[in-house]
Design a protein around this motif. Structure first.
Motif, PDB file in Angstrom:
ATOM      1  N   ARG A  89     -33.795  -7.448  20.893  1.00 15.61           N
ATOM      2  CA  ARG A  89     -34.343  -7.098  19.576  1.00 15.61           C
ATOM      3  C   ARG A  89     -33.509  -6.040  18.872  1.00 15.61           C
ATOM      4  N   GLY A  90     -32.387  -5.678  19.504  1.00 12.64           N
ATOM      5  CA  GLY A  90     -31.479  -4.754  18.838  1.00 12.64           C
ATOM      6  C   GLY A  90     -31.752  -3.288  19.092  1.00 12.64           C
ATOM      7  N   PHE A  91     -32.672  -2.986  19.993  1.00 16.76           N
ATOM      8  CA  PHE A  91     -32.935  -1.584  20.315  1.00 16.76           C
ATOM      9  C   PHE A  91     -31.848  -1.049  21.240  1.00 16.76           C
ATOM     10  N   SER A  92     -31.454   0.168  21.011  1.00 14.74           N
ATOM     11  CA  SER A  92     -30.604   0.880  21.958  1.00 14.74           C
ATOM     12  C   SER A  92     -31.532   1.319  23.085  1.00 14.74           C
ATOM     13  N   THR A  93     -31.309   0.768  24.292  1.00 14.52           N
ATOM     14  CA  THR A  93     -32.343   0.818  25.326  1.00 14.52           C
ATOM     15  C   THR A  93     -31.924   1.595  26.563  1.00 14.52           C
ATOM     16  N   THR A  94     -32.810   2.502  26.977  1.00 12.25           N
ATOM     17  CA  THR A  94     -32.624   3.248  28.216  1.00 12.25           C
ATOM     18  C   THR A  94     -33.699   2.798  29.208  1.00 12.25           C
ATOM     19  N   LEU A  95     -33.290   2.620  30.452  1.00 14.00           N
ATOM     20  CA  LEU A  95     -34.258   2.263  31.495  1.00 14.00           C
ATOM     21  C   LEU A  95     -34.323   3.436  32.473  1.00 14.00           C
ATOM     22  N   LEU A  96     -35.487   4.045  32.579  1.00 11.63           N
ATOM     23  CA  LEU A  96     -35.674   5.160  33.521  1.00 11.63           C
ATOM     24  C   LEU A  96     -36.428   4.657  34.744  1.00 11.63           C
ATOM     25  N   THR A  97     -35.871   4.894  35.927  1.00 12.61           N
ATOM     26  CA  THR A  97     -36.597   4.467  37.122  1.00 12.61           C
ATOM     27  C   THR A  97     -36.521   5.550  38.192  1.00 12.61           C
ATOM     28  N   ARG A  98     -37.634   5.741  38.887  1.00 10.07           N
ATOM     29  CA  ARG A  98     -37.702   6.850  39.851  1.00 10.07           C
ATOM     30  C   ARG A  98     -36.837   6.584  41.080  1.00 10.07           C
ATOM     31  N   SER A  99     -36.520   5.286  41.356  1.00 10.19           N
ATOM     32  CA  SER A  99     -35.605   5.008  42.468  1.00 10.19           C
ATOM     33  C   SER A  99     -34.452   4.156  41.940  1.00 10.19           C
TER      34      SER A  99
ATOM     35  N   GLY B 215     -36.269  13.623  31.222  1.00 13.65           N
ATOM     36  CA  GLY B 215     -36.253  13.122  32.589  1.00 13.65           C
ATOM     37  C   GLY B 215     -36.276  14.250  33.601  1.00 13.65           C
ATOM     38  N   SER B 216     -36.605  13.918  34.845  1.00 11.14           N
ATOM     39  CA  SER B 216     -36.572  14.909  35.932  1.00 11.14           C
ATOM     40  C   SER B 216     -35.143  15.378  36.196  1.00 11.14           C
ATOM     41  N   ASN B 217     -34.185  14.667  35.623  1.00 15.28           N
ATOM     42  CA  ASN B 217     -32.780  15.076  35.722  1.00 15.28           C
ATOM     43  C   ASN B 217     -32.416  16.109  34.653  1.00 15.28           C
ATOM     44  N   GLY B 218     -33.404  16.508  33.829  1.00 12.82           N
ATOM     45  CA  GLY B 218     -33.157  17.500  32.796  1.00 12.82           C
ATOM     46  C   GLY B 218     -32.668  16.931  31.478  1.00 12.82           C
ATOM     47  N   GLN B 219     -32.327  15.678  31.493  1.00 14.20           N
ATOM     48  CA  GLN B 219     -31.795  14.995  30.308  1.00 14.20           C
ATOM     49  C   GLN B 219     -32.928  14.680  29.320  1.00 14.20           C
ATOM     50  N   VAL B 220     -32.621  14.814  28.028  1.00 14.05           N
ATOM     51  CA  VAL B 220     -33.599  14.447  26.993  1.00 14.05           C
ATOM     52  C   VAL B 220     -33.218  13.085  26.410  1.00 14.05           C
TER      53      VAL B 220
ATOM     54  N   THR C 158     -34.893   8.940  38.636  1.00 10.46           N
ATOM     55  CA  THR C 158     -35.352   9.861  37.592  1.00 10.46           C
ATOM     56  C   THR C 158     -36.769   9.492  37.148  1.00 10.46           C
ATOM     57  N   THR C 159     -37.650  10.495  37.150  1.00 10.97           N
ATOM     58  CA  THR C 159     -38.997  10.284  36.613  1.00 10.97           C
ATOM     59  C   THR C 159     -39.092  10.970  35.256  1.00 10.97           C
ATOM     60  N   VAL C 160     -40.230  10.785  34.607  1.00  6.12           N
ATOM     61  CA  VAL C 160     -40.443  11.444  33.315  1.00  6.12           C
ATOM     62  C   VAL C 160     -41.064  12.811  33.592  1.00  6.12           C
TER      63      VAL C 160
ATOM     64  N   ALA D 293     -35.279   2.551  22.366  1.00  2.76           N
ATOM     65  CA  ALA D 293     -36.402   2.293  23.264  1.00  2.76           C
ATOM     66  C   ALA D 293     -36.103   2.907  24.622  1.00  2.76           C
ATOM     67  N   VAL D 294     -37.131   3.473  25.254  1.00  2.00           N
ATOM     68  CA  VAL D 294     -37.014   3.839  26.662  1.00  2.00           C
ATOM     69  C   VAL D 294     -38.013   2.988  27.438  1.00  2.00           C
ATOM     70  N   VAL D 295     -37.513   2.314  28.457  1.00  2.00           N
ATOM     71  CA  VAL D 295     -38.383   1.556  29.348  1.00  2.00           C
ATOM     72  C   VAL D 295     -38.562   2.401  30.608  1.00  2.00           C
ATOM     73  N   VAL D 296     -39.795   2.683  30.967  1.00  4.05           N
ATOM     74  CA  VAL D 296     -40.042   3.480  32.167  1.00  4.05           C
ATOM     75  C   VAL D 296     -40.496   2.540  33.273  1.00  4.05           C
ATOM     76  N   GLY D 297     -39.707   2.465  34.337  1.00  8.64           N
ATOM     77  CA  GLY D 297     -40.021   1.546  35.430  1.00  8.64           C
ATOM     78  C   GLY D 297     -38.906   0.522  35.596  1.00  8.64           C
ATOM     79  N   GLY D 298     -38.403   0.377  36.812  1.00  4.34           N
ATOM     80  CA  GLY D 298     -37.249  -0.489  37.053  1.00  4.34           C
ATOM     81  C   GLY D 298     -37.584  -1.737  37.843  1.00  4.34           C
ATOM     82  N   GLY D 299     -38.853  -2.141  37.829  1.00  2.31           N
ATOM     83  CA  GLY D 299     -39.233  -3.370  38.524  1.00  2.31           C
ATOM     84  C   GLY D 299     -39.072  -4.577  37.609  1.00  2.31           C
ATOM     85  N   TYR D 300     -39.764  -5.674  37.956  1.00  2.80           N
ATOM     86  CA  TYR D 300     -39.618  -6.918  37.207  1.00  2.80           C
ATOM     87  C   TYR D 300     -39.905  -6.723  35.731  1.00  2.80           C
ATOM     88  N   ILE D 301     -41.076  -6.140  35.440  1.00  6.63           N
ATOM     89  CA  ILE D 301     -41.473  -6.035  34.031  1.00  6.63           C
ATOM     90  C   ILE D 301     -40.546  -5.078  33.285  1.00  6.63           C
ATOM     91  N   GLY D 302     -40.086  -4.039  33.977  1.00  6.85           N
ATOM     92  CA  GLY D 302     -39.165  -3.094  33.349  1.00  6.85           C
ATOM     93  C   GLY D 302     -37.859  -3.761  32.956  1.00  6.85           C
TER      94      GLY D 302
END
Lengths: 475, 475
Positions: free
Chosen positions: A194-204, A252-257, A233-235, A175-184
């Motif tokens: 839930r067992g997902f390997s999870t990445t959190l991407l946040t612009r700040s 990501g804006s960091n070039g990473q896939v 990092t943004t999408v 899973a990728v979660v985009v956004g690093g606020g409360y809901i993110g």
């Protein structure tokens, strides 16, 4: 010849939106009318098939902590009707006419109607922010990409994560979660649980509404809890499976896939004000209605909840604070005022709280008032510090660490803000700071006040008082 | 002929009592002098062999939660000395002479000395209240009967309960706790956790500093937790084994006989002021020194901690509030003021907190401000109610119940007091109410303020705000 006077029409209050704000308004209007001995009709229009649900509870539903979607509903449509609300479900308000005092609405199943109003309450909530990359050329969301706002989203996510747990989509494990606020952060917790390997991407930062020295503490624990948190990092791009239209990866804006099976959109919300704008109501620079202190937006028209901007008590300016607790309070005030009351909403402090629990990690996060940058921008002579303390006496097994950031104005010594990052039982202390801010008290008041102490609950110098005392000494 | 000027003597501050208040004063005096570039001598006299211990932690030591007596010591004598305090242990101050500015003290091992002071800080603490029936004709405590105040008492209790656990006194299996306040309830918990069949005798209610409708809730849970709580009962008689002088039973004023092996005296404390009284210092009707707002009790003499009465901020009168948190704050103020500062202690609200945990039972108890009777006696037009709520959203597994009593003045709408009895994570909310009281805010302020909400931490109307809102509506 008949000289009969035509029967006087009962006063009719129309509420658009049947969630926290709208239904608080509807019920308070009925209660106030009843206690004044008046008969009124309250009609509520709701475009979904859900009323009064806890949006804040959705991550806990997705994680499996809460068993069923029904548990998130505070009141069913039937219960609302039983108290006298004429609740019309699955109808979308399409037009407000402030001259003829009517609202047009369409049945989702087809067919249009009009309803007259004497008083109108706008409680249309907010839309989740959907970035362009998440939408297909056909205007649909890309498969596997979804926001987290209403119960339909909740059902979608439940379906996604449960399908996986039943092994039907065994490849769905990232899973990728985009956004690093409360809901993110809350959804990252849910996906990890839930067992997902999870990445959190946040612009700040993770929790960028904290000062960076505090948000870094959150980021560290979220990473320790198994989430690959990628900051600043943004999408930049999305890769979609051409066969099934499902997301395959984000770049990501960091070039990473980031290969992924699902994408959580946790980018916040924007006020839903299209109806009011079309009717000529003004909105603010943040896109929300601009109610006065009685939540009125025009003669006989009130607004409440996430569709509104709210007054920040400290800076005396409009801000966005889309939270259920404000929606409930504002809705109630609208309810009073539609039947002749003159209740006022006294503004917000920006108080917020959350936690992240995963794999032995437990971090709690809270804030109230202004951050250092906000305070400086507002013209205060800012002094601040971070103090480490504990939630209980050092010898008690339940002690957990607590980092408190405290922010004050050097000229007036007024407390401006407090931020907390700590372990179990740390964050709810923010309410004490909020009360101090509400009373416009000083950092010296906070340091001196008579707060509770006993070994399982606090240190003999309560953690936030220790911070206040140290800042008081320094100023 | 020599005309040499005699070397100027360094200013000498003498502190009597080396616990929280005294050592806070000593260290603050040294810090303040240092930052003012002054050299002073600080001499502290302590009659026991312990410094700066947590009396509040003793029940958790007795219960086995805390492993060793050492853990309750915040700072050893060596650590105090390392920061420059001339700490004299095992010496008892015997006389203060305010004219010659000297304190006489006796070494517990024998031998008397005098010490000159320029400034004096009295931090002599309090004595546990010992009823007549607990004392033999020879003036000793009856065997098996003991108070809970200092670390020597703690060692005694540890010895008693550990001996039992080692099976050396297999018949020691019943305990009676006399007193239903904080220490009584905490020691009842400790004795139950140590496997004693425990009776709690109290002359009024369990937690009689709560209103009776709230203390009854505590009583119920304490009973559910396995303690035989007997209310409205004093000790009428004691039966002592004529062979070993050990207690065999207590007879209650209800006529009931309570066979027991040990008796915990949890009857509170009285200020220890004999030295000051002999020196001519005035004391109040509750037996404590009567410091002004700078904690001064005479020219160049300050007092801090349990030996003092304190000002109740709401009623503007002296009360007793023997708590470590006040002792620390007052001691610090004395320290500042002995070296020329003008710091003030702003009084107390009567905030207090505890819990009782046993056999699956977890009750938390807290109060701040005035109870209904106190408020009525103070002339307020009292309105109050009790509201039931939860510590988290209804659908969250961590939700526990919380009963909130809220008390306000009908004329001014000012909040006067709050009491909480609830499950885990309920009681620390009292601090928010304390902050509201500190700022002299109204029940409407409490109902309206921006407190934190998220499903694991609160309901959307925070429990104490729900109480405030309902009281606000009623007034």
């Amino acid at each position: 010849m008949s000289t009969a006077v035509p029967p006087k029409q009962r006063e009719q209050i129309v509420v658009i939106g049947a969630d926290a704000a709208g239904m608080s308004a509807a019920h308070q209007a009925l209660r106030s009318a009843k206690s004044a001995g008046r008969d009124i009709d309250v009609i509520a229009l709701e475009k979904t098939s859900d009323t009064s649900y806890s949006a804040c509870g959705i991550p806990y539903l997705v994680s499996g902590t809460v068993g069923t979607t029904d548990e998130l509903s505070a009141r069913t449509p039937e219960k609302h009707r039983a108290t006298g609300v004429d609740l019309r479900m699955n109808v979308t308000a399409t037009k407000i006419d402030l001259n003829t005092r009517t609202v047009a609405y369409a049945h989702n199943a087809g067919g249009e109607e009009f309803v007259r109003f004497d008083k109108l309450v706008l409680a249309t909530g907010a839309h989740p922010i959907i970035p362009e990359w998440a939408v297909t050329d056909g205007g649909e969301l890309v498969g596997g990409v979804h926001p987290v706002k209403d119960l339909d989203h909740a059902r979608h996510w439940l379906d996604l994560v449960s399908r996986r747990s039943r092994g039907e989509l065994a490849v769905r494990r990232r899973a990728v979660v985009v956004g690093g606020g409360y809901i993110g952060v809350e959804m990252a917790e849910a996906m990890v649980q839930r067992g997902f390997s999870t990445t959190l991407l946040t612009r700040s930062a993770v929790m960028s509404n904290l000062d960076s020295d505090m948000s870094e503490r959150v980021c560290e624990t979220v990473r320790a809890g198994g989430v690959d948190a990628v900051t600043n990092t943004t999408v930049a791009d999305i890769d979609i499976d051409s066969v099934d239209g499902h997301v395959r990866s984000l770049t990501g804006s960091n070039g990473q896939v980031y290969p992924t099976d699902v994408v959580v959109l946790g980018l916040g919300v924007r006020p839903s004000t299209e109806l009011g704008v079309a009717a000529g109501l003004p909105i603010g620079e943040r896109g929300g209605y601009l109610p006065n202190e009685r939540q009125e937006v025009a003669e006989g028209v009130w607004a409440a909840g996430d569709c509104c901007e709210v007054i920040d008590r400290i800076r005396r300016k409009y801000v966005l604070a889309p939270l259920g607790t404000h929606a409930n309070k504002q809705g109630r005030i609208c309810g009073y005022n539609t039947v002749g009351g003159s209740h006022e909403f006294p503004g917000v402090l920006g108080t917020a709280i959350t936690r992240f629990v995963s794999a032995g990690t437990h971090v709690e996060v809270a804030r109230t008032g202004l951050g250092t940058r906000e305070a400086a921008e507002a013209g205060y002579d800012v002094e601040s510090l971070v103090t480490l303390g504990g939630t209980a006496s050092g010898y008690m097994p339940e002690r957990s660490p607590i980092a408190t950031k405290i922010i004050a104005d050097r000229r007036t010594r007024r407390l401006l803000g407090v931020q907390i990052v700590g372990g179990a039982q740390s964050a709810k202390r923010i309410d004490t700071a909020a009360a101090v801010l509400w009373g416009e008290m000083s950092v010296d008041d906070l340091a001196a006040m008579d707060l509770s102490y006993a070994p399982p609950f606090a240190t003999v110098w309560e953690a936030i008082q220790l911070a206040a005392r140290r800042l008081s000494d320094r100023m």
